[in-house]
Motif scaffolding. Structure first.
Motif, short mmCIF file in Angstrom:
data_model
loop_
_atom_site.label_atom_id
_atom_site.label_comp_id
_atom_site.label_asym_id
_atom_site.label_seq_id
_atom_site.Cartn_x
_atom_site.Cartn_y
_atom_site.Cartn_z
N THR A 1 0.84 -1.20 0.00
CA THR A 1 0.00 0.00 0.00
C THR A 1 0.88 1.25 0.00
OG1 THR A 1 -0.13 0.06 2.43
CG2 THR A 1 -1.85 -1.16 1.25
N GLU A 2 0.39 2.29 -0.67
CA GLU A 2 1.03 3.60 -0.69
C GLU A 2 0.03 4.63 -0.19
OE1 GLU A 2 4.11 4.26 -1.30
OE2 GLU A 2 4.86 2.47 -2.34
N ALA A 3 0.52 5.67 0.49
CA ALA A 3 -0.35 6.63 1.16
C ALA A 3 -0.30 8.01 0.52
CB ALA A 3 0.03 6.74 2.64
N VAL A 4 -1.37 8.74 0.72
CA VAL A 4 -1.43 10.16 0.41
C VAL A 4 -1.89 10.86 1.68
CG1 VAL A 4 -2.54 11.95 -0.97
CG2 VAL A 4 -1.96 9.75 -2.01
N ASP A 5 -1.06 11.79 2.17
CA ASP A 5 -1.37 12.51 3.41
C ASP A 5 -1.64 11.56 4.58
OD1 ASP A 5 -1.13 14.96 2.07
OD2 ASP A 5 -3.25 14.96 1.50
N GLY A 6 -0.85 10.49 4.66
CA GLY A 6 -0.91 9.59 5.80
C GLY A 6 -2.01 8.55 5.75
N VAL A 7 -2.76 8.49 4.65
CA VAL A 7 -3.84 7.51 4.52
C VAL A 7 -3.60 6.69 3.26
CG1 VAL A 7 -6.32 7.16 4.26
CG2 VAL A 7 -5.47 9.02 5.69
N GLY A 8 -3.71 5.36 3.38
CA GLY A 8 -3.51 4.50 2.23
C GLY A 8 -4.45 4.84 1.09
N ALA A 9 -3.92 4.86 -0.14
CA ALA A 9 -4.74 5.26 -1.29
C ALA A 9 -4.63 4.27 -2.45
CB ALA A 9 -4.31 6.64 -1.77
N THR A 10 -3.50 3.57 -2.57
CA THR A 10 -3.30 2.64 -3.67
C THR A 10 -2.54 1.41 -3.18
OG1 THR A 10 -1.20 3.69 -4.31
CG2 THR A 10 -3.22 4.47 -5.42
N VAL A 11 -2.57 0.35 -4.00
CA VAL A 11 -1.67 -0.78 -3.79
C VAL A 11 -0.82 -0.92 -5.05
CG1 VAL A 11 -3.18 -1.99 -2.19
CG2 VAL A 11 -3.35 -2.48 -4.61
N VAL A 12 0.45 -1.22 -4.84
CA VAL A 12 1.43 -1.27 -5.92
C VAL A 12 2.06 -2.67 -5.93
CG1 VAL A 12 3.54 -0.25 -6.84
CG2 VAL A 12 1.88 1.19 -5.63
N GLU B 1 2.14 -14.41 -13.74
CA GLU B 1 1.90 -12.98 -13.66
C GLU B 1 0.95 -12.67 -12.51
OE1 GLU B 1 0.55 -11.29 -17.29
OE2 GLU B 1 2.38 -11.77 -18.40
N LEU B 2 1.16 -11.53 -11.86
CA LEU B 2 0.32 -11.09 -10.77
C LEU B 2 -0.97 -10.50 -11.33
CD1 LEU B 2 -0.09 -10.53 -7.74
CD2 LEU B 2 1.18 -8.39 -8.06
N GLN B 3 -2.10 -11.08 -10.90
CA GLN B 3 -3.41 -10.63 -11.36
C GLN B 3 -4.18 -10.05 -10.17
OE1 GLN B 3 -4.27 -10.96 -14.64
NE2 GLN B 3 -2.37 -12.07 -15.14
N VAL B 4 -4.86 -8.91 -10.38
CA VAL B 4 -5.65 -8.28 -9.32
C VAL B 4 -7.05 -8.00 -9.85
CG1 VAL B 4 -5.86 -6.31 -7.77
CG2 VAL B 4 -3.59 -7.24 -8.28
N GLU B 5 -8.06 -8.47 -9.13
CA GLU B 5 -9.46 -8.23 -9.47
C GLU B 5 -10.10 -7.37 -8.38
OE1 GLU B 5 -11.65 -11.87 -10.60
OE2 GLU B 5 -9.76 -12.90 -10.22
N ARG B 6 -11.06 -6.59 -8.78
CA ARG B 6 -11.81 -5.76 -7.83
C ARG B 6 -13.18 -6.38 -7.59
NH1 ARG B 6 -10.93 -0.86 -5.95
NH2 ARG B 6 -9.19 -0.66 -7.40
N ILE B 7 -13.55 -6.54 -6.31
CA ILE B 7 -14.86 -7.06 -5.93
C ILE B 7 -15.58 -5.97 -5.14
CG2 ILE B 7 -16.13 -8.95 -4.86
CD1 ILE B 7 -13.57 -10.61 -4.97
N PRO B 8 -16.40 -5.15 -5.79
CA PRO B 8 -17.04 -4.03 -5.10
C PRO B 8 -18.16 -4.52 -4.18
CG PRO B 8 -17.83 -4.16 -7.34
CD PRO B 8 -16.74 -5.19 -7.22
N GLY C 1 11.99 -6.48 -4.88
CA GLY C 1 11.67 -5.08 -4.62
C GLY C 1 11.57 -4.22 -5.85
N THR C 2 11.48 -4.83 -7.02
CA THR C 2 11.32 -4.07 -8.26
C THR C 2 9.86 -3.76 -8.50
OG1 THR C 2 13.26 -5.15 -9.24
CG2 THR C 2 11.72 -4.07 -10.74
N GLU C 3 9.56 -2.48 -8.72
CA GLU C 3 8.17 -2.09 -8.99
C GLU C 3 7.78 -2.59 -10.37
OE1 GLU C 3 5.36 1.92 -8.84
OE2 GLU C 3 7.39 1.93 -7.98
N MET C 4 6.56 -3.16 -10.48
CA MET C 4 6.16 -3.84 -11.70
C MET C 4 5.27 -2.99 -12.61
SD MET C 4 5.12 -7.38 -9.81
CE MET C 4 4.29 -7.97 -11.28
N GLY C 5 4.86 -1.82 -12.14
CA GLY C 5 3.97 -0.99 -12.93
C GLY C 5 2.50 -1.27 -12.67
N LEU C 6 2.19 -2.18 -11.78
CA LEU C 6 0.80 -2.48 -11.42
C LEU C 6 0.38 -1.57 -10.27
CD1 LEU C 6 -0.77 -6.01 -10.94
CD2 LEU C 6 -1.23 -4.17 -9.34
N VAL C 7 -0.60 -0.74 -10.48
CA VAL C 7 -1.10 0.17 -9.46
C VAL C 7 -2.62 0.09 -9.46
CG1 VAL C 7 -1.21 2.55 -8.62
CG2 VAL C 7 0.87 1.72 -9.76
N GLU C 8 -3.21 -0.18 -8.29
CA GLU C 8 -4.66 -0.27 -8.17
C GLU C 8 -5.15 0.70 -7.10
OE1 GLU C 8 -7.13 -1.90 -9.58
OE2 GLU C 8 -5.95 -3.07 -11.01
#
Length: 417
Positions: A206-217, A262-269, A223-230
Motif C-alpha cells: 500500500t502507498e499513502a497520500v497525506d498519511g492515509v492509504g490510497a493505492t496498492v502497488v 503474472e500477478l493478477q488483481v481483481e476488484r470485488i465491489p 523489490g522491483t516495482e512492476m507498474g501495477l497500481v490499483e
C-alpha cells in the motif's frame, strides 16, 4: 490430567518445561502410523513443506501457542496436553501468525517464534511436520506493525508494514523455515497504517497520500516495482484463501493471485446501494474461500472469493469478532460483547447454538480474547480468566475441553495447521 470430551469438565494443566520435544510415530502422507520417518531430502520431492531436520508425521501436530504480557512463550500440545515453555520475547503489544510462526509486535520491531509444527496444504491432501521449536530472531522497525502471510510456511514471502516509519518489508519465508531471518526487500514509504501482502513470488504494497492509504502497488520479490497500481482507498484487512489474497478497501476488496506467472488483481465491489460500513479485518478457517468481517455494528460481511460475491448478514447481537468456518453447513462463529461464542447460519445469520459468557471478565478489562476456527473445533482464549477453551461448534457449541493456565494467554495462535 483428566479430560472429558462429553461434558464441560475443566482440565487443569500445571505449567512446566519439557526437557525435549516428545517423539511421535512418523509417516508419509501415503503411509500408515507405522511408516518410517521421511527425511527432508525425500519427503515430497517437489517441496511438500519438508525441511532438513523436520520429521513428517501421520497427523497434524495441533497446539495452542501463546505469549503472555511479559513475553513468556508457551506451547500446549493438543494431542497429549503437555506444555513446553519455548523462551521469552520482549513484552508484546500485538501478535500475528500463519499457523506456524508467531510474529510478536514489540513496538520497536517484530520478534519471531517458530512453533516447530506445521501443515503443508497440497489441495487434495496434506503433509504434517514436526521440528524443534525455537526463537528465530527479530526484524527492526518503528511503530505498530501489520503482518500478512500466505498459507505455506516454507515458501513464498511474509509481509510486514511498519506504521511509524512506513517501511515495507518482505521476508523470505523459506529462509524462516531454515532458521534465518532474511529480508527480500525493504521499501521506504510515507508512514501510514498500511499493508504488505505476499502473493506467490510477488507482493502488493500500500502507498499513502497525506498519511492515509490510497493505492496498492505490485512488486517482484526483489523489490522491483512492476507498474501495477490499483486504487484502494483506506486499505484495511487482509487474508489469504486458496483462491487468492484479499485486501479490504473502502468500496470493496481486491483479490490477487498469480496466473501464468503474472500477478493478477481483481476488484470485488460491495453490492450496489450498500450503506453498511466496510469490513476492517477478515477471518476464516485457514485457506477456505469464504471470509468474514464485521460491518461495524450493522452486520456481518461475507466475501466468497471463489464466486467473487459479497453477502451482508444481520448481527444477532453486538459482536466483537466473527470468523467464517466455511464448512458443509456454512457455519460462522462470532464472539459477542458479553463474552458468548455464537454458532451462526451463513445463510441468514441466525443463532444455531451458543455458549454461556466465557470471557466477560477479559472483555470488561479491555483484554482481547482470540477466537480461532479449524475443521473440527474452535478455540477461545480468556486472558483475564487465565483459561483456554476448546469448543465443538458442530455439537451445539459444547465445551469439549478447558485448560487453566498459570500465565495470561494474552496473544494466542493455533499452530500446526
Amino acid at each position: 490430567m483428566t479430560t472429558t470430551r462429553k461434558d464441560p469438565v475443566r482440565s487443569r494443566v500445571a505449567l512446566f518445561t519439557l526437557a525435549a520435544v516428545l517423539t511421535i510415530a512418523l509417516s508419509s502422507c501415503a503411509g500408515g502410523p507405522s511408516a518410517a520417518p521421511v527425511s527432508a531430502d525425500t519427503a515430497g520431492g517437489d517441496g511438500h513443506g519438508a525441511i532438513t531436520g523436520a520429521e513428517e508425521v501421520a497427523e497434524p501436530q495441533l497446539g495452542l501457542t501463546w505469549i503472555d504480557p511479559d513475553g513468556t512463550v508457551t506451547h500446549l500440545d493438543l494431542l497429549d496436553e503437555s506444555l513446553t515453555e519455548l523462551g521469552e520475547t520482549a513484552p508484546p503489544t500485538g501478535m500475528s501468525t500463519d499457523g506456524r510462526y508467531l510474529f510478536a509486535d514489540t513496538g520497536a520491531g517484530l520478534e519471531i517464534v517458530d512453533s516447530g509444527v506445521w501443515t503443508w496444504d497440497h489441495v487434495d491432501h496434506f503433509h504434517y511436520y514436526r521440528a524443534a521449536p525455537h526463537l528465530l530472531g527479530s526484524v527492526t522497525g518503528d511503530g505498530s506493525t501489520h503482518v500478512a502471510t500466505s498459507n505455506l510456511s516454507t515458501s513464498g514471502g511474509t509481509g510486514i508494514s511498519f506504521a511509524g516509519s512506513g517501511d515495507a518489508v518482505l521476508l523470505d519465508t523459506e529462509a524462516l523455515s531454515k532458521g534465518e531471518v532474511t529480508e527480500r526487500f525493504r521499501i521506504e514509504r510515507e508512514p501510514h497504517d498500511g499493508l504488505v501482502v505476499p502473493v506467490g513470488s510477488f507482493a502488493l504494497v500500500t502507498e499513502a497520500v497525506d498519511g492515509v492509504g490510497a493505492t496498492v502497488v505490485g512488486y517482484s520479490a526483489d523489490g522491483t516495482e512492476m507498474g501495477l497500481v490499483e486504487p484502494c482507498a483506506d486499505p484495511a484487512g487482509t487474508v489469504t484463501t486458496r483462491v487468492g489474497a484479499v485486501i479490504g478497501c473502502r468500496d470493496g476488496a481486491l483479490l490477487a493471485h498469480v496466473a501464468d506467472e503474472e500477478l493478477q488483481v481483481e476488484r470485488i465491489p460491495y453490492p450496489e446501494g450498500a450503506t453498511a460500513p466496510a469490513a476492517r479485518s477478515f477471518d476464516n478457517r485457514e485457506g477456505r474461500p469464504t471470509v468474514a468481517g464485521l460491518a461495524g455494528s450493522e452486520g456481518i460481511w461475507l466475501l466468497d472469493t471463489r464466486n467473487r460475491s459479497w453477502k451482508l448478514l444481520p448481527s444477532p447481537a453486538p459482536l466483537v469478532h466473527v470468523t467464517a468456518v466455511d464448512d458443509d453447513d456454512d457455519h460462522l462463529l462470532a464472539l459477542t460483547q458479553d463474552g458468548r461464542v455464537l454458532v451462526l447460519s451463513g445463510g441468514d445469520g441466525s443463532i444455531l447454538a451458543q455458549t454461556e459468557p466465557l470471557v466477560a471478565d477479559s472483555l470488561a478489562a479491555g483484554a482481547s480474547p482470540t477466537l480461532i476456527a479449524d475443521q473440527h473445533r474452535a478455540y477461545l482464549s480468556a486472558p483475564t480468566e487465565r483459561r483456554l477453551y476448546e469448543i465443538d461448534y458442530a455439537d451445539a457449541a459444547r465445551i469439549a475441553r478447558t485448560f487453566d493456565t498459570a500465565t495470561q494467554p494474552a496473544f494466542v495462535a493455533e499452530t500446526g495447521r
